[in-house]
Design a protein around this motif. Sequence first.
Motif, PDB file in Angstrom:
ATOM      1  N   ALA A  72      -5.193  -0.867  -0.039  1.00 24.66           N
ATOM      2  CA  ALA A  72      -4.020   0.102  -0.631  1.00 24.66           C
ATOM      3  C   ALA A  72      -4.800   1.302  -0.699  1.00 24.66           C
ATOM      4  O   ALA A  72      -4.244   2.553  -0.256  1.00 24.66           O
ATOM      5  CB  ALA A  72      -3.541  -0.083  -1.895  1.00 24.66           C
ATOM      6  N   ARG A  73      -6.057   1.295  -0.942  1.00 19.21           N
ATOM      7  CA  ARG A  73      -6.829   2.673  -0.887  1.00 19.21           C
ATOM      8  C   ARG A  73      -6.812   3.231   0.591  1.00 19.21           C
ATOM      9  O   ARG A  73      -7.011   4.525   0.882  1.00 19.21           O
ATOM     10  CB  ARG A  73      -8.212   2.574  -1.336  1.00 19.21           C
ATOM     11  CG  ARG A  73      -9.078   4.003  -1.608  1.00 19.21           C
ATOM     12  CD  ARG A  73     -10.367   3.707  -2.086  1.00 19.21           C
ATOM     13  NE  ARG A  73     -10.561   2.652  -3.228  1.00 19.21           N
ATOM     14  CZ  ARG A  73     -11.657   2.216  -3.692  1.00 19.21           C
ATOM     15  NH1 ARG A  73     -12.787   2.427  -3.036  1.00 19.21           N
ATOM     16  NH2 ARG A  73     -11.801   1.508  -4.658  1.00 19.21           N
ATOM     17  N   LEU A  74      -7.157   2.174   1.566  1.00 17.41           N
ATOM     18  CA  LEU A  74      -7.187   2.522   2.802  1.00 17.41           C
ATOM     19  C   LEU A  74      -5.946   3.314   3.614  1.00 17.41           C
ATOM     20  O   LEU A  74      -6.015   3.772   4.582  1.00 17.41           O
ATOM     21  CB  LEU A  74      -7.840   1.355   3.669  1.00 17.41           C
ATOM     22  CG  LEU A  74      -9.095   1.015   3.374  1.00 17.41           C
ATOM     23  CD1 LEU A  74      -9.486  -0.286   4.065  1.00 17.41           C
ATOM     24  CD2 LEU A  74     -10.397   2.107   3.552  1.00 17.41           C
ATOM     25  N   LEU A  75      -4.863   2.837   2.874  1.00 18.23           N
ATOM     26  CA  LEU A  75      -3.753   3.576   3.393  1.00 18.23           C
ATOM     27  C   LEU A  75      -3.595   5.116   3.002  1.00 18.23           C
ATOM     28  O   LEU A  75      -2.839   5.898   3.840  1.00 18.23           O
ATOM     29  CB  LEU A  75      -2.556   3.090   2.560  1.00 18.23           C
ATOM     30  CG  LEU A  75      -2.244   1.489   2.885  1.00 18.23           C
ATOM     31  CD1 LEU A  75      -1.002   0.789   1.959  1.00 18.23           C
ATOM     32  CD2 LEU A  75      -1.575   1.374   4.285  1.00 18.23           C
ATOM     33  N   ASP A  76      -4.540   5.701   2.505  1.00 21.56           N
ATOM     34  CA  ASP A  76      -4.776   7.119   2.102  1.00 21.56           C
ATOM     35  C   ASP A  76      -6.030   7.620   3.058  1.00 21.56           C
ATOM     36  O   ASP A  76      -6.167   8.829   2.717  1.00 21.56           O
ATOM     37  CB  ASP A  76      -5.186   7.534   0.705  1.00 21.56           C
ATOM     38  CG  ASP A  76      -3.829   7.212  -0.042  1.00 21.56           C
ATOM     39  OD1 ASP A  76      -2.754   7.447   0.455  1.00 21.56           O
ATOM     40  OD2 ASP A  76      -3.979   6.653  -1.151  1.00 21.56           O
ATOM     41  N   ASP A  77      -6.492   6.864   3.874  1.00 23.84           N
ATOM     42  CA  ASP A  77      -7.818   7.111   4.923  1.00 23.84           C
ATOM     43  C   ASP A  77      -7.396   8.322   5.669  1.00 23.84           C
ATOM     44  O   ASP A  77      -6.233   8.536   6.098  1.00 23.84           O
ATOM     45  CB  ASP A  77      -8.244   5.906   5.621  1.00 23.84           C
ATOM     46  CG  ASP A  77      -9.397   6.284   6.344  1.00 23.84           C
ATOM     47  OD1 ASP A  77     -10.379   5.739   5.508  1.00 23.84           O
ATOM     48  OD2 ASP A  77      -9.695   6.864   7.204  1.00 23.84           O
ATOM     49  N   PRO A  78      -8.419   9.265   5.831  1.00 23.57           N
ATOM     50  CA  PRO A  78      -8.164  10.373   6.630  1.00 23.57           C
ATOM     51  C   PRO A  78      -7.869  10.150   8.214  1.00 23.57           C
ATOM     52  O   PRO A  78      -7.218  10.969   8.819  1.00 23.57           O
ATOM     53  CB  PRO A  78      -9.251  11.260   6.347  1.00 23.57           C
ATOM     54  CG  PRO A  78     -10.366  10.301   5.771  1.00 23.57           C
ATOM     55  CD  PRO A  78      -9.625   9.272   5.215  1.00 23.57           C
TER      56      PRO A  78
ATOM     57  N   ARG B  84      -4.501  -0.091  10.529  1.00 22.81           N
ATOM     58  CA  ARG B  84      -5.090  -1.571  10.259  1.00 22.81           C
ATOM     59  C   ARG B  84      -4.813  -1.890   8.802  1.00 22.81           C
ATOM     60  O   ARG B  84      -4.738  -3.235   8.797  1.00 22.81           O
ATOM     61  CB  ARG B  84      -6.625  -1.221  10.461  1.00 22.81           C
ATOM     62  CG  ARG B  84      -6.852  -0.878  11.934  1.00 22.81           C
ATOM     63  CD  ARG B  84      -6.539  -1.646  13.037  1.00 22.81           C
ATOM     64  NE  ARG B  84      -7.103  -1.231  14.233  1.00 22.81           N
ATOM     65  CZ  ARG B  84      -6.924  -0.028  15.029  1.00 22.81           C
ATOM     66  NH1 ARG B  84      -6.038   0.712  14.668  1.00 22.81           N
ATOM     67  NH2 ARG B  84      -7.537  -0.042  16.025  1.00 22.81           N
ATOM     68  N   ALA B  85      -4.555  -1.106   8.193  1.00 24.87           N
ATOM     69  CA  ALA B  85      -4.448  -1.477   6.661  1.00 24.87           C
ATOM     70  C   ALA B  85      -3.001  -1.773   6.439  1.00 24.87           C
ATOM     71  O   ALA B  85      -2.740  -2.341   5.311  1.00 24.87           O
ATOM     72  CB  ALA B  85      -4.772  -0.285   5.544  1.00 24.87           C
TER      73      ALA B  85
ATOM     74  N   PRO C  18      -0.184  -4.381  -2.952  1.00 23.38           N
ATOM     75  CA  PRO C  18       0.707  -4.039  -4.069  1.00 23.38           C
ATOM     76  C   PRO C  18       1.974  -3.547  -3.998  1.00 23.38           C
ATOM     77  O   PRO C  18       2.127  -2.826  -2.852  1.00 23.38           O
ATOM     78  CB  PRO C  18      -0.092  -3.185  -5.066  1.00 23.38           C
ATOM     79  CG  PRO C  18      -1.443  -3.208  -4.429  1.00 23.38           C
ATOM     80  CD  PRO C  18      -1.318  -3.658  -3.106  1.00 23.38           C
ATOM     81  N   ASP C  19       3.171  -3.873  -4.576  1.00 21.24           N
ATOM     82  CA  ASP C  19       4.590  -3.298  -4.218  1.00 21.24           C
ATOM     83  C   ASP C  19       4.346  -1.730  -4.304  1.00 21.24           C
ATOM     84  O   ASP C  19       5.097  -1.080  -3.406  1.00 21.24           O
ATOM     85  CB  ASP C  19       5.373  -3.666  -5.397  1.00 21.24           C
ATOM     86  CG  ASP C  19       5.842  -5.314  -5.030  1.00 21.24           C
ATOM     87  OD1 ASP C  19       5.376  -5.923  -4.340  1.00 21.24           O
ATOM     88  OD2 ASP C  19       6.606  -5.490  -6.000  1.00 21.24           O
ATOM     89  N   ALA C  20       3.812  -1.067  -5.204  1.00 23.43           N
ATOM     90  CA  ALA C  20       3.840   0.386  -5.189  1.00 23.43           C
ATOM     91  C   ALA C  20       3.125   0.844  -3.895  1.00 23.43           C
ATOM     92  O   ALA C  20       3.596   2.033  -3.388  1.00 23.43           O
ATOM     93  CB  ALA C  20       3.062   0.959  -6.438  1.00 23.43           C
ATOM     94  N   ALA C  21       1.924   0.051  -3.397  1.00 23.08           N
ATOM     95  CA  ALA C  21       1.550   0.684  -2.231  1.00 23.08           C
ATOM     96  C   ALA C  21       2.350   0.503  -0.802  1.00 23.08           C
ATOM     97  O   ALA C  21       2.594   1.636  -0.154  1.00 23.08           O
ATOM     98  CB  ALA C  21       0.182  -0.397  -1.912  1.00 23.08           C
TER      99      ALA C  21
ATOM    100  N   LEU D 248       5.770   7.460   6.093  1.00 20.65           N
ATOM    101  CA  LEU D 248       5.432   7.263   7.499  1.00 20.65           C
ATOM    102  C   LEU D 248       5.952   8.296   8.306  1.00 20.65           C
ATOM    103  O   LEU D 248       5.162   8.578   9.067  1.00 20.65           O
ATOM    104  CB  LEU D 248       6.178   5.812   7.891  1.00 20.65           C
ATOM    105  CG  LEU D 248       5.446   4.602   7.566  1.00 20.65           C
ATOM    106  CD1 LEU D 248       6.121   3.255   8.026  1.00 20.65           C
ATOM    107  CD2 LEU D 248       3.997   4.448   8.079  1.00 20.65           C
ATOM    108  N   PRO D 249       7.147   8.893   7.968  1.00 19.46           N
ATOM    109  CA  PRO D 249       7.256   9.892   8.748  1.00 19.46           C
ATOM    110  C   PRO D 249       6.414  11.137   8.883  1.00 19.46           C
ATOM    111  O   PRO D 249       6.263  11.766   9.922  1.00 19.46           O
ATOM    112  CB  PRO D 249       8.757  10.557   8.059  1.00 19.46           C
ATOM    113  CG  PRO D 249       9.133   9.235   7.179  1.00 19.46           C
ATOM    114  CD  PRO D 249       8.027   8.661   6.716  1.00 19.46           C
ATOM    115  N   ARG D 250       5.549  11.375   7.568  1.00 19.53           N
ATOM    116  CA  ARG D 250       4.429  12.475   7.686  1.00 19.53           C
ATOM    117  C   ARG D 250       3.526  12.087   8.715  1.00 19.53           C
ATOM    118  O   ARG D 250       2.531  12.868   9.037  1.00 19.53           O
ATOM    119  CB  ARG D 250       4.007  12.790   6.399  1.00 19.53           C
ATOM    120  CG  ARG D 250       5.088  13.523   5.445  1.00 19.53           C
ATOM    121  CD  ARG D 250       4.469  14.001   4.338  1.00 19.53           C
ATOM    122  NE  ARG D 250       4.160  13.133   3.141  1.00 19.53           N
ATOM    123  CZ  ARG D 250       2.895  12.958   3.139  1.00 19.53           C
ATOM    124  NH1 ARG D 250       1.938  13.467   3.447  1.00 19.53           N
ATOM    125  NH2 ARG D 250       2.738  12.010   1.966  1.00 19.53           N
TER     126      ARG D 250
END
Length: 477
Positions: A77-83, A90-91, A101-104, A112-114
Motif C-alpha cells: 500500500a505504501r508503494l502505491l504512493d511511490d514517485p 507493480r503494486a 487493505p480496503d482503504a488502499a 487513477l485518473p491523476r
Amino acid sequence: MLGAVTRSAPRGLARNPSATAEVLRRLLRTHPDAACEGLRDRADLPRPVQEAMAAHPAPAVRMALARHPLADPDLRARLLDDPDWRVRIRAFGRRGQRPLPDAAVTRVLTELPRWAPATRATADELLAEFFEANAYSGQPLRLAAAHPDPWVRRYAAGFAGRRDELRTLLGDPDPSVREAAAHAVAEDARVMQPADLPAQHCHAFWMVLHRPLSPALVAQLLAGDDIEALTVLAASPSLSPQDVERLVRHPAPEVRRTTAGREDLTGAQVRLLAADPDISVRTAVSVHPDLTEEERARIEIDPGPPGGGGGVPELADALRWAGSVNPLLRRRAARRPDLPAQLVAALAGDEDPGVRLNLARHHPAAPPALLLRCFLEYHGRDTLPGLPGFPRAGLARFAGHPDPAVRRLVALDLDADPRTVDRLTTDPDAGVRRAMASCPRLPVARIEALLTDPDLAGDAAANPSLPLGRMLDLTEA
C-alpha cells in the motif's frame, strides 16, 4: 578477494535460508539486482528486509518488493504512493499475494485518473489493468461498487451480469451506472445467435460457444464439419435431447468423447458409448454415474499416465469412489485431503500408479514410503521432495543411482556422510553438482572452495552452513 567468477554468489546468498536480515540488507545496498533475483526464491522475507526494499533508491528494487508474493500488504500500500509510476503499477497486485487493505484499494480507484498522464495510458486502461491484476479476488469489485465516483461504479457495473452481488447497481443513483449494469445483465442473459459467432476461430469464437446458444446456432454448428467447435458444443447445456443423440453417434471420436462426459445421457446412450470402438470414448464414459460397478468392470479403458488435473471431489463421492473398480474414480478420490486413515492405507497400496501419485500429492498423511516410491517411479515428481512427509533419512543410499534426479535426493539426507556429498559435487550431472553445493552436510572448507567455481558459486553461497563471516564478505565482493 572473490574474483569475477563469483558473480552468481550474491544471488545465491540472497536465497540462503541462514542469511540474516542484516546480510540481506547489506546485499541490497551492494548488489541490488542480484539480491532481488535471489529474494524471489526465499521461503521467507523478513520485515526489516522488506522495509529496506521499500525505501531503496533503485526503482527496480521497489518493484521487486511490489511483486513479491511475500510482500506485506501495508508495504505494498505504501508503494502505491511511490514517485515512480512503474512501481505503483507493480503494486496493484498479483495472484498469490495477500490483498491490499480496503482503504488502499479505494484510494487507488480514486487517484487513477491523476496517474494517467505519466503512464501514457488512459484512466480507463489503468482501471482495467488494476482489476485484471486482482481478477482472483472479489475485493476490488466490491469496493468499486460502493465507490463515491460514478466512473468507478460504472466500471464495476459492467460485471453485474456475472456477479449477483453487483446487481445492486441496477438501482444506482447515477443513470449511467444503472444503464451499464442493465446492459451487463441483459447481455449475460442473451442467447447467442448465428450472427454472434465469428467466422474464424479466435477468443471471441470460443467465448460464444460457452454462452447460452440458440437452436439456430446449434443447428448451424451441427450441420458443419468443424470438429473443434463440435467438441466444445458437445458439453453445452443448450443442447436438446435430439442434439445429444446426434453427437453420441458422431463419426469423430473426439466429439463422442466429450459427449460421454454429459450427465444427462440416457441409459441407452451410456451403454452405447461404453461399447464404443474408440478406447478414449469408453474411458471417458466409464466414470458416468449411470453405470454400475459391474458394468464398469466390463469396460476396457486406458486410464492414461499418472498425474493430470481435476478438482477435489465432495467427501461423500470420494468415499464411494475409493472402492471403485475404475481407477479413474479412485484417482479422483485420492485427491481428497481428508480421507480417513483406512482409505489412505488402502489407496497407498493401489495397483494403479495414478491413484498412488494423487494420494502422495494431496493427502497430508500420505505415508513417507509412498512419497519416496512415487518419486522413484514417476516423471512429473519434482514437487514431492518439498512435501512435509517426504522422508529425509537414508537417502544417501541413492548416491550411485543411475538417475541424476534420484542422486539429487542425497542432498536432503540430514545424516548423509559429508564425504559422499563432497564427492557428488563433481558428479557428471550439473543438477546433482548444484544440489550438493547447497547441501548443509557439505564440509565448510568445500563450500568456501566452491565460491570460486564459476558454475557452483551461487549454490555454495546459498548453502545454510556457510559461516556468517563469509556471508558478510560476499556482500562486499
